[in-house]
Each structure stands twice: as C-alpha cells, then as structure tokens.
Design a protein around this motif. Structure first.
Motif, short mmCIF file in Angstrom:
data_model
loop_
_atom_site.label_atom_id
_atom_site.label_comp_id
_atom_site.label_asym_id
_atom_site.label_seq_id
_atom_site.Cartn_x
_atom_site.Cartn_y
_atom_site.Cartn_z
N UNK A 52 0.84 -1.20 0.00
CA UNK A 52 0.00 0.00 0.00
C UNK A 52 0.88 1.26 0.00
N UNK A 53 1.98 1.21 0.77
CA UNK A 53 2.87 2.36 0.91
C UNK A 53 4.31 1.96 0.59
N UNK A 54 5.04 2.89 0.03
CA UNK A 54 6.45 2.65 -0.25
C UNK A 54 7.24 3.93 -0.09
N UNK A 55 8.52 3.77 0.21
CA UNK A 55 9.41 4.93 0.33
C UNK A 55 10.82 4.50 -0.01
N UNK A 56 11.59 5.48 -0.44
CA UNK A 56 13.01 5.28 -0.67
C UNK A 56 13.72 6.34 0.16
N UNK A 57 14.50 5.89 1.11
CA UNK A 57 15.28 6.80 1.94
C UNK A 57 16.69 6.86 1.41
N UNK A 65 22.05 8.86 8.52
CA UNK A 65 20.67 9.32 8.51
C UNK A 65 20.19 9.47 7.09
N UNK A 66 19.02 10.06 6.93
CA UNK A 66 18.42 10.23 5.60
C UNK A 66 18.48 11.68 5.17
N UNK A 67 18.86 11.89 3.91
CA UNK A 67 18.85 13.24 3.34
C UNK A 67 17.62 13.48 2.48
N UNK A 68 17.04 12.40 1.95
CA UNK A 68 15.83 12.49 1.14
C UNK A 68 14.92 11.32 1.48
N UNK A 69 13.62 11.53 1.25
CA UNK A 69 12.64 10.47 1.52
C UNK A 69 11.54 10.61 0.49
N UNK A 70 11.55 9.71 -0.49
CA UNK A 70 10.58 9.73 -1.59
C UNK A 70 9.49 8.72 -1.27
N UNK A 71 8.23 9.14 -1.31
CA UNK A 71 7.14 8.26 -0.91
C UNK A 71 6.15 7.99 -2.04
N UNK A 72 5.45 6.87 -1.91
CA UNK A 72 4.35 6.49 -2.78
C UNK A 72 3.23 5.99 -1.88
N UNK A 73 2.00 6.41 -2.18
CA UNK A 73 0.84 5.94 -1.42
C UNK A 73 0.30 6.95 -0.44
N UNK A 87 14.14 11.15 9.62
CA UNK A 87 15.59 11.38 9.61
C UNK A 87 16.38 10.08 9.59
N UNK A 88 15.69 8.96 9.77
CA UNK A 88 16.39 7.67 9.75
C UNK A 88 16.65 7.13 11.14
N UNK A 89 15.73 7.36 12.04
CA UNK A 89 15.85 6.84 13.40
C UNK A 89 14.97 5.61 13.54
N UNK A 90 14.98 4.98 14.68
CA UNK A 90 14.08 3.85 14.95
C UNK A 90 14.24 2.73 13.96
N UNK A 91 13.12 2.22 13.47
CA UNK A 91 13.12 1.09 12.54
C UNK A 91 13.87 1.44 11.25
N UNK A 92 13.67 2.64 10.74
CA UNK A 92 14.38 3.04 9.52
C UNK A 92 15.88 3.09 9.77
N UNK A 93 16.26 3.51 10.95
CA UNK A 93 17.67 3.55 11.32
C UNK A 93 18.27 2.15 11.43
N UNK A 94 17.45 1.16 11.80
CA UNK A 94 17.94 -0.22 11.90
C UNK A 94 18.46 -0.71 10.56
N UNK A 95 17.80 -0.29 9.48
CA UNK A 95 18.27 -0.68 8.15
C UNK A 95 19.52 0.11 7.74
N UNK A 96 19.67 1.31 8.28
CA UNK A 96 20.86 2.11 7.97
C UNK A 96 22.09 1.48 8.63
N UNK A 97 21.96 1.09 9.89
CA UNK A 97 23.10 0.52 10.61
C UNK A 97 23.37 -0.93 10.24
N UNK A 98 22.34 -1.66 9.81
CA UNK A 98 22.50 -3.05 9.41
C UNK A 98 21.86 -3.21 8.04
N UNK A 99 22.65 -3.02 7.00
CA UNK A 99 22.15 -2.99 5.62
C UNK A 99 21.83 -4.40 5.12
#
Length: 182
Positions: A52-57, A65-73, A87-99
């Motif tokens: 339903x929703x998508x984003x590219x950080x 952290x994130x400099x851009x966040x493109x969304x769909x939905x 900004x890339x904290x929490x769950x989104x940050x988990x993917x930044x630190x563990x790619x």
C-alpha cells in the motif's frame, strides 16, 4: 527471513512476477534524471510486492541518517499533515546501521520502532531492503502494508531485492549522466 517468527515459505517466483520484475527493471533503467529514477524505483517496488505504501530513503553523506525520503501511497495533503520527513531513526535507522533485508509481520512490535508522528496513517507489515550503488549503500527501500492484508513473503523479498540491485545500477547511471551534463 529476518524478523518473522514463522517458518520459511516454499512459495516460488512465478512467470507473472518475473515479468513484473523485468518490466520494472526496464522502466527504471530507461530514465536518466535521478529524481525520476528514485520515484520510479519506489513505484515499481510497491507494485511488485503489492504494498500500500512505499518509500526510498536516501542516505546522507555520513551514512548515518536520511537526506531524502521519496514516498508512494501518501498524497501531498497527508504528507503536509504528517510534517517533517523521517531522519532515519528507529526502525528506519535499523536498516541504515544493518544494511540487510528486514521483514516484519507487525512493525509495531520491532524493538527499534520509535513510533509515528501525528496524522501518519497506521501501518503494520514491513519489508525493507538496502539499495547499493557501486558497492556502497545508497539508501533503502521501505514497503508497508500488503494490499491483501497478509504479510510480505519470501517471494516479495526476493523480487524487491532483485529490483534494488537493478536500482543501484540505474541510480549510478543517473548520477553519471548528471555529472556529464554539468
């Protein structure tokens, strides 16, 4: 299968899914403007995985952290109501630190989750995968809420990982095109 309690499924990618992936790769590969490439990647990922929703950080220069966040939905009015982009904290940050790919049946149960801002639509199932360009993580694809109400599957993860690999090449080509144009 990271983050799911259930056992791996035996589902396989079918001809229709492979055709969708090929179409998505051809679509994102045909664009040379970086902003357009990024938007098309998110649109293709949402369609491929039935989200339903998508984003590219896009990662910032420090890759913390994130400099851009493109969304769909989420439409423009809803985005304004939500406010500042993540900004890339929490769950989104988990993917930044563990790619590594991360798939969750319910993102609200992830220990790194930091919550949603006011006016944010509720979201449950989650699939996140890194996008690499020239062996560096460029950013992450984030998908939430399977349209069917189910969780994301092994097949969804494999298809989105395939798209992310092609996206890395498309992003690199768009960056090179912009450098040449300048």
């Amino acid at each position: 299968m990271t983050g799911l309690e259930s056992s791996r499924t035996t589902e396989h990618v079918g001809p229709r899914s492979l055709r969708q992936l090929l179409d998505a790769v051809l679509t994102i590969g045909s664009e040379l403007e970086l902003v357009s490439v990024l938007k098309r990647i998110v649109e293709a990922a949402v369609e491929l995985a039935g989200a339903r929703y998508g984003a590219l950080g896009v990662l910032d220069e420090n890759r913390t952290g994130l400099s851009e966040f493109i969304t769909v939905g989420i439409d423009a009015d809803a985005q304004r109501a939500i406010g500042a982009l993540p900004k890339g904290l929490g769950l989104l940050g988990a993917l930044i630190t563990n790619a590594q790919p991360l798939r969750l049946a319910d993102l609200r149960e992830h220990p790194g989750r930091s919550g949603f801002p006011p006016n944010h639509p509720p979201m449950t199932s989650f699939l996140g995968v890194p996008i690499r360009a020239r062996h560096e993580v460029f950013g992450n694809l984030y998908l939430t809420d399977k349209v069917t109400g189910e969780v994301f599957t092994d097949v969804d993860e494999e298809l989105v990982m395939g798209l992310a690999a092609a996206a890395g090449v498309a992003i690199d080509n768009a960056r090179l095109f912009e450098q040449v144009r300048r």
